[in-house]
Design a protein around this motif. Structure first.
Motif, PDB file in Angstrom:
ATOM      1  N   ALA A 146       2.863  -3.777   6.337  1.00  0.00           N
ATOM      2  CA  ALA A 146       3.137  -3.354   4.965  1.00  0.00           C
ATOM      3  C   ALA A 146       1.966  -2.573   4.371  1.00  0.00           C
ATOM      4  N   SER A 147       2.256  -1.373   3.872  1.00  0.00           N
ATOM      5  CA  SER A 147       1.222  -0.502   3.300  1.00  0.00           C
ATOM      6  C   SER A 147       1.134  -0.727   1.795  1.00  0.00           C
ATOM      7  N   ILE A 148       0.588  -1.873   1.421  1.00  0.00           N
ATOM      8  CA  ILE A 148       0.470  -2.226   0.010  1.00  0.00           C
ATOM      9  C   ILE A 148      -0.913  -2.807  -0.245  1.00  0.00           C
ATOM     10  N   TYR A 149      -1.296  -2.846  -1.522  1.00  0.00           N
ATOM     11  CA  TYR A 149      -2.589  -3.387  -1.922  1.00  0.00           C
ATOM     12  C   TYR A 149      -2.440  -4.867  -2.231  1.00  0.00           C
ATOM     13  N   ARG A 150      -3.150  -5.692  -1.457  1.00  0.00           N
ATOM     14  CA  ARG A 150      -2.998  -7.144  -1.566  1.00  0.00           C
ATOM     15  C   ARG A 150      -3.462  -7.687  -2.914  1.00  0.00           C
ATOM     16  N   LEU A 153      -3.088  -6.302  -5.826  1.00  0.00           N
ATOM     17  CA  LEU A 153      -2.231  -5.859  -6.921  1.00  0.00           C
ATOM     18  C   LEU A 153      -0.899  -6.596  -6.866  1.00  0.00           C
ATOM     19  N   SER A 154      -0.241  -6.697  -7.993  1.00  0.00           N
ATOM     20  CA  SER A 154       1.087  -7.294  -8.024  1.00  0.00           C
ATOM     21  C   SER A 154       2.108  -6.358  -7.387  1.00  0.00           C
ATOM     22  N   VAL A 155       3.280  -6.897  -7.131  1.00  0.00           N
ATOM     23  CA  VAL A 155       4.375  -6.069  -6.626  1.00  0.00           C
ATOM     24  C   VAL A 155       4.627  -4.913  -7.584  1.00  0.00           C
ATOM     25  N   LYS A 156       4.723  -5.225  -8.861  1.00  0.00           N
ATOM     26  CA  LYS A 156       4.987  -4.201  -9.873  1.00  0.00           C
ATOM     27  C   LYS A 156       3.902  -3.131  -9.896  1.00  0.00           C
ATOM     28  N   ALA A 157       2.646  -3.548  -9.807  1.00  0.00           N
ATOM     29  CA  ALA A 157       1.542  -2.595  -9.855  1.00  0.00           C
ATOM     30  C   ALA A 157       1.511  -1.715  -8.608  1.00  0.00           C
ATOM     31  N   ASN A 158       1.814  -2.300  -7.454  1.00  0.00           N
ATOM     32  CA  ASN A 158       1.864  -1.518  -6.225  1.00  0.00           C
ATOM     33  C   ASN A 158       2.886  -0.401  -6.327  1.00  0.00           C
ATOM     34  N   VAL A 159       4.099  -0.751  -6.735  1.00  0.00           N
ATOM     35  CA  VAL A 159       5.171   0.242  -6.776  1.00  0.00           C
ATOM     36  C   VAL A 159       4.920   1.243  -7.904  1.00  0.00           C
ATOM     37  N   ASP A 210       5.843  -9.811 -10.533  1.00  0.00           N
ATOM     38  CA  ASP A 210       4.513 -10.109 -11.062  1.00  0.00           C
ATOM     39  C   ASP A 210       3.619 -10.853 -10.075  1.00  0.00           C
ATOM     40  N   LYS A 211       4.113 -11.139  -8.899  1.00  0.00           N
ATOM     41  CA  LYS A 211       3.313 -11.841  -7.901  1.00  0.00           C
ATOM     42  C   LYS A 211       2.316 -10.900  -7.234  1.00  0.00           C
ATOM     43  N   LEU A 212       1.141 -11.435  -6.877  1.00  0.00           N
ATOM     44  CA  LEU A 212       0.178 -10.652  -6.110  1.00  0.00           C
ATOM     45  C   LEU A 212       0.732 -10.403  -4.714  1.00  0.00           C
ATOM     46  N   ALA A 213       0.550  -9.200  -4.232  1.00  0.00           N
ATOM     47  CA  ALA A 213       1.073  -8.852  -2.914  1.00  0.00           C
ATOM     48  C   ALA A 213       0.465  -9.732  -1.823  1.00  0.00           C
ATOM     49  N   ALA A 215       9.998  -0.647  -1.219  1.00  0.00           N
ATOM     50  CA  ALA A 215      10.153  -0.187  -2.604  1.00  0.00           C
ATOM     51  C   ALA A 215       9.172   0.932  -2.923  1.00  0.00           C
ATOM     52  N   CYS A 216       7.946   0.833  -2.398  1.00  0.00           N
ATOM     53  CA  CYS A 216       6.952   1.889  -2.606  1.00  0.00           C
ATOM     54  C   CYS A 216       7.422   3.215  -2.013  1.00  0.00           C
TER      55      CYS A 216
END
Length: 241
Positions: free
Chosen positions: A86-90, A92-98, A126-129, A143-144
């Motif tokens: 998964a290419s996301i920032y751990r 950050l929240s789900v919302k903030a990542n997207v 709102d959960k942290l990735a 989603a991103c």
């Protein structure tokens, strides 16, 4: 089925060191379809995918995506790639990542939330990735990618390790995207996902041993299911009765 090719690969050759990974492969992928890229680990699936998105150094051959060479500037807002990890920032929240990816491509926060809801992550926005399960991370990464509304979506084994319910939900989403005109290339080593695709590319040892619809592949091999069809093709190549 649409006949306009979104992706055209011609005589593609990729080496890693002195070892050939892809051996002069060619194919065309029609717009508005889901194409499955199947094969065992080490067959060249990820290398082929990276060639499509333009991140793989190729030895020879050409890859055209939406009429442009793979990886070139005109494709940056039109092609999305979801990697195995998964290419996301751990942090950050789900919302903030997207929302971050949405902002990069000029999309709104409302569109970011729509993308989150579209992959079933609304209750976890709102959960942290870093605190998400593996399946939730995969859906957040998707989603991103979806927030940019790509014309071509390339997914490298997106359902690995997911439970059957989440897999079913993701495949429903993939089919809906194709119905809306997007072109999807989905790699997998799970043969029961093959029947969900419009067309299959079966890759083994760096070459396509089949490029056909699921129905035509079963008919050509005289088998009742795609796993049997795949085994039939392998045995034929190896000269095994």
């Amino acid at each position: 089925m649409p006949s306009t090719p979104a992706i055209v690969v011609t005589d593609l050759v990729v080496d890693r060191g002195k070892k050939p990974v892809l051996r002069s492969v060619s194919t065309e992928i029609s717009a508005g379809t889901v194409t499955g890229l199947l094969g065992p680990s080490g067959s060249g699936k990820t290398t082929f995918i990276r060639s499509i998105v333009g991140t793989q150094k190729v030895k020879s051959g050409t890859v055209q995506v939406l009429g442009h060479p793979a990886g070139t500037k005109p494709l940056r807002r039109r092609v999305a790639y979801v990697t195995q990890d998964a290419s996301i920032y751990r942090d950050l929240s789900v919302k903030a990542n997207v929302a971050y990816f949405a902002a990069l491509y000029g999309r709104s926060r409302h569109e970011a939330m729509q993308a989150i809801e579209g992959v079933g992550m609304g209750d976890h926005a709102d959960k942290l990735a870093g605190n998400l399960s593996g399946g939730q991370k995969t859906r957040t990464s998707l989603a991103c990618a979806l927030v940019i509304e790509p014309e071509v979506l390339v997914l490298d084994e997106p359902t690995v390790g997911l439970d059957p319910v989440i897999r079913e939900e993701l495949w429903d989403r993939f089919r809906a995207l194709a119905a809306g005109g997007a072109t999807l290339l989905v790699s997998s080593h799970v043969m029961d996902e093959a029947d969900r695709c419009d067309r299959l590319l079966l890759l083994r040892d760096g070459v396509f041993i089949a490029d056909d619809t699921p129905a035509d592949l079963r008919a050509a091999t005289g088998t009742a299911n795609l796993e049997a069809a795949f085994l039939h093709l392998i045995r034929a190549l190896e000269g095994v009765n």
